[in-house]
Write an enzyme that holds these catalytic residues in place. Structure first.
Site: not given
Ligand code: APR
Length: 308
Positions: A9, A11, A33, A82, A120, A175
């Site tokens: 991930g 993100g 990702d 979220r 989460n 959490h």
């Molecule tokens: N495989 C790999 N990556 C994935 C998949 C998957 N199957 N599905 C989604 N993603 C990637 C998305 O493309 C995105 O880049 O996961 C990333 C999530 O990043 P954000 O949407 O920016 O979320 P973020 O703020 O980083 O939070 C991630 O951490 O604190 C927790 O609640 C929050 O569950 C969330 C996680």
């Protein structure tokens, strides 16, 4: 040979963590990702900060799990964050699919890794990863308590005008809305906080820490916190990679400790080279134990929703 850390991930949380890890300069880092090119672009950007900040960490972005092979630690942040008005619990079904698929790939490519779960609803996703991976409990740990405790410490320090470094505190439980801040054991340079702050004010601070994630979600309007979450993950990685044996509040799979069995709940845990090395059992009052049990029940409900 340098250690290898993969972050699934790329993100907000994932990429901020990769930046922090690169600056530590103690491991090579792979950022995965599913979005094409995006992790490659972010990785290149982070690498190009190396000459300025003086780190040599090799940071790679990828859409191919084979690049994550033989990682020592895998941090999972992939999933959907979220949205305003959404509870962590609403996320469970949405993220179950993602975490199942990701964990299968982690096991295939890094069978000896230590997994740090961040997605989460945290406790439920950690339980899912343990279930899917078949790893021993020592190698699946959830990040929640360090962050929840950091939030609590921030507000206490602000209230009494002290350095955050002088504030010692523990937040236990799941959490989310059921977290259990142990304000009884919270001290500022060894002085119990009830000597410094009124009971009514402590209760307000406890509530603000409990709602800490939601407060930020509301302010951002889009997405959730990532600076403090990534810093919290970093502290756990430090303790494992450098075998520091720090005692940190983490979500771990309890097997009878605190009278809770076969469930991930946040408790103080010692982290070292083997992952979870010891669950620390703090003596709780009857009231605290009841709150912890309530917190465990909330996790159990989510585990049932997932049907595992
Ligand atoms: N495989 C790999 N990556 C994935 C998949 C998957 N199957 N599905 C989604 N993603 C990637 C998305 O493309 C995105 O880049 O996961 C990333 C999530 O990043 P954000 O949407 O920016 O979320 P973020 O703020 O980083 O939070 C991630 O951490 O604190 C927790 O609640 C929050 O569950 C969330 C996680």
């Amino acid at each position: 040979m340098r250690s290898k850390i993969s972050v699934i991930g790329a993100g907000f949380v994932g990429s901020t963590l990769v930046q922090r890890l690169a600056e530590r300069d103690y491991a090579d880092v792979v950022m995965f990702d599913i979005v094409p090119n995006m992790p490659q672009g972010k990785a290149l950007d982070i690498r190009q900060a190396g000459p300025v900040l003086g780190y040599d960490s090799l940071v790679t972005g990828t859409n191919d799990y084979t690049d994550t092979a033989s990682s020592d630690i895998v941090v999972i942040t992939s999933g959907f964050p979220r949205k305003p008005g959404m509870t962590r619990d609403d996320l469970v079904k949405k993220n179950q699919e993602v975490i199942t698929q990701v964990t299968e790939q982690v096991v295939k490519h890094s069978p000896n890794s230590i997994i740090i779960m961040v997605t989460n609803p945290l406790d439920a996703m950690a339980q899912l990863a343990l279930h899917i991976s078949g790893f021993p409990r020592e190698r699946v740990i959830g990040m929640a308590g360090v962050l929840d405790t950091a939030r609590f410490r921030t507000f206490i320090a602000q209230e009494v005008g002290a350095s955050v470094r002088d504030v010692q505190a523990y937040v236990l439980g799941g959490h989310g809305d059921t977290m259990v801040p142990l304000s009884r054991l919270c001290t500022v340079a060894g002085v119990p906080i009830d000597k410094l702050i009124s009971a009514e004010r402590i209760e307000q601070i406890v509530q603000r820490a409990r709602d800490g994630g939601a407060e930020i979600v509301k302010l951002l309007g889009n997405g959730s916190a990532y600076f403090a979450p990534s810093a919290s993950i970093l502290q756990m990685v430090d303790s494992i990679l450098l075998d520091k044996k720090m005692i940190l509040p983490c979500a771990v799979y309890l097997q009878g400790e605190y009278d809770i069995r076969n469930l991930f709940v946040g408790v103080p845990a010692q982290l070292g080279a083997k992952g979870l090395e010891k669950v620390i059992e703090v003596e709780l009052t009857a009231g605290e134990q009841t709150l912890l049990q309530k917190s465990a029940d909330a996790v159990k409900e989510l585990v049932q929703v997932m049907g595992i």
